[in-house]
Write a protein that holds these residues in place. Sequence first.
Motif, mmCIF file in Angstrom:
data_model
loop_
_atom_site.group_PDB
_atom_site.id
_atom_site.type_symbol
_atom_site.label_atom_id
_atom_site.label_comp_id
_atom_site.label_asym_id
_atom_site.label_seq_id
_atom_site.Cartn_x
_atom_site.Cartn_y
_atom_site.Cartn_z
ATOM 1 N N ILE A 69 0.872 -1.184 0.000
ATOM 2 C CA ILE A 69 0.000 0.000 0.000
ATOM 3 C C ILE A 69 0.908 1.233 0.000
ATOM 4 O O ILE A 69 1.677 1.436 0.942
ATOM 5 N N PRO A 70 0.832 2.043 -1.043
ATOM 6 C CA PRO A 70 1.829 3.110 -1.213
ATOM 7 C C PRO A 70 1.825 4.194 -0.138
ATOM 8 O O PRO A 70 2.842 4.843 0.086
ATOM 9 N N VAL A 71 0.666 4.401 0.533
ATOM 10 C CA VAL A 71 0.626 5.471 1.544
ATOM 11 C C VAL A 71 1.088 4.988 2.918
ATOM 12 O O VAL A 71 1.129 5.770 3.861
ATOM 13 N N LEU A 72 1.435 3.716 2.993
ATOM 14 C CA LEU A 72 1.886 3.178 4.278
ATOM 15 C C LEU A 72 3.392 2.891 4.232
ATOM 16 O O LEU A 72 3.925 2.493 3.191
ATOM 17 N N THR A 73 4.044 3.053 5.357
ATOM 18 C CA THR A 73 5.466 2.735 5.448
ATOM 19 C C THR A 73 5.651 1.215 5.431
ATOM 20 O O THR A 73 4.671 0.466 5.539
ATOM 21 N N TYR A 121 8.766 4.469 2.768
ATOM 22 C CA TYR A 121 7.572 4.169 1.975
ATOM 23 C C TYR A 121 7.987 3.308 0.782
ATOM 24 O O TYR A 121 9.161 3.347 0.376
#
Lengths: 386, 225
Positions: free
Chosen positions: B98-102, B141
């Motif tokens: 998931i790109p918005v999560l680290t 990220y």
Amino acid sequence: MKVFKLIFKNALRHKLRTVLTVIGIAIAVMAFALLRTVVTAWYVGVEASAANRLITRQAVSFIFPLPYAYRDQISKIPGVDQVTFANWFQGVYIDKNQFFARMAVDAETMFDMYPEFVVDPAELEAFKRERNACIVGTGLVKQYGFKIGDVINIDGDIYPGTWAFVVRGIYKPRDKTTDPTQMLFHWQYLDERMRQEDASRSGQVGWYIIRINDPAQSAVVSEQVDALFKNSRAETKTETERAFQQGFLAAAGTIIGSMNFMSFVIIGIIMLVVGNTMIMSARERTSEYAVFKTLGFSAGHMVGLILGESMFISVLGGGLGLALAVPFVAGFEAVVPKGWFPVFMIEPITIVLAGSSAILVGILAALFPIQRTLRTSIVDGLRHIG
Amino acid sequence: MDPIIRVHSVSKSYWRDSFEIPVLNNISFDVPGGEFLALMGPSGSGKTTLLNLIAGIDRPDKGSLHVAGTDIATLNESRLAKWRSTHIGFIFQFYNLIPVLTAYENVELPLLLTSLSKQERRRHVETALTVVGLQDRMRHYPKQLSGGQEQRVAIARAITTDPTLLVADEPTGDLDKRSADEILTLLDRLNKEFKKTIVMVTHDPRAAEKAHVVRHLDKGEFSQN
């Protein structure tokens, strides 16, 4: 990490799109609040009307006067508790843009008939004693800085000449539906001068206000009043104060109705804006939602994620819109000519409607993306290229 | 050792418009616990479909599928989702982070479905990221990581709940040779050191070499190739 954080991060994934959507919702909510406030302001007179008051006017038109002599005859009708009268004076104060209601009234009975105009007893007595005295509302005090003893000079138009009135009292509105921007003076002052300058216009009043003992008898009393003056030179039309006020609005009814309709069209527009944003977001994340499902996130989780994001955007926009609506409405009131809207404020029901609309929009805008996400199988979702 | 996967007479077709396209035809086989199985075959042979069925993200038209002691073909969507969260670690070809999560948050995702406390989740995530050698990239990220690193985060996400079975769909298909070797070494280590049962779909013969057993699929059936 909690799900709320994920919702927050998702909502801000396309910052510009989210910001524009939030601004769009905020503007729509502000417009909704303004339109509803204008509509409410139009109806404030109707809301303020009392059930036990009747208005008697000339049957042909409100602009034609009635004989002062009718007063005693009306008083004798069974069920009538008190009768007073008023006369529209108008005139020009400073210039024609300075509009507020200026009326000649019966000093002895007017404030008894209208307890919503709260006047200090000492000031009321001073007003009654002095023939050219007037009482002004707190709205005019605020607007023009009037104080007891000030002289207000009015250039007459309906009643020509220069008229000077001494402020002897200031009335406070009993509640927020009461107009605080009226100026009331002695009808006798007007009548005496008419007797000297244009005798044909003396002994006339604009309309009668009748207080009845039993509001349930309003139709009966109205019929009796009108029957009393049937076939006279000045036939009357008597109706409840509410009907009288609504009659004033009838001419503008279509416009008001349109504004009311438009306020709800705006809600529809917000729904489309948020719905479009959510559909775009959900479509872009089709494969991500498939990944969530693969990891074991249930349909309930997916509903929560999409609905949460939709609600976050719509409630943020709605909250911002409501916060800005107060100065926005105040700014609008400042630029419209004084006196157009004596009572102009955002009603609690408007805030409730706007707030609940924002929530409703958040829910409805999420329905299609939710349905699409739940219907898409994991395998199809993973194949999707956003 | 009892089989951890029992596939019995499984068939699966897809529909394109009004045309039925058979993908798997009466497949049966067992996979014992601790196995590292590679499924190979040409495109359209049905290997990914078989993997999806084993992972519980697709359903067979016919036959039974017992995985980790459960007949998953009979579970409803909600129970199947719960089952996947407990028993399956899925590794995708394109990582699907998931790109918005680290990296940390991505690995933590499956743990949100458990009753673990925040501290326990932290311990699990740190362990998983340490196993894949990315303990120093927790706050990064996905876009700040290389392809190989992203796939290692994806593997950490797959193992963080300590699932019964790891399924990998072309895990090296999008990687250069060096990164692919690292991933294969990692999978090999997970199998040997952590006794994880692994089913991997691959086109790459070098990847298949790491597996104990290689099965070839062709036109929806196992071949002797």
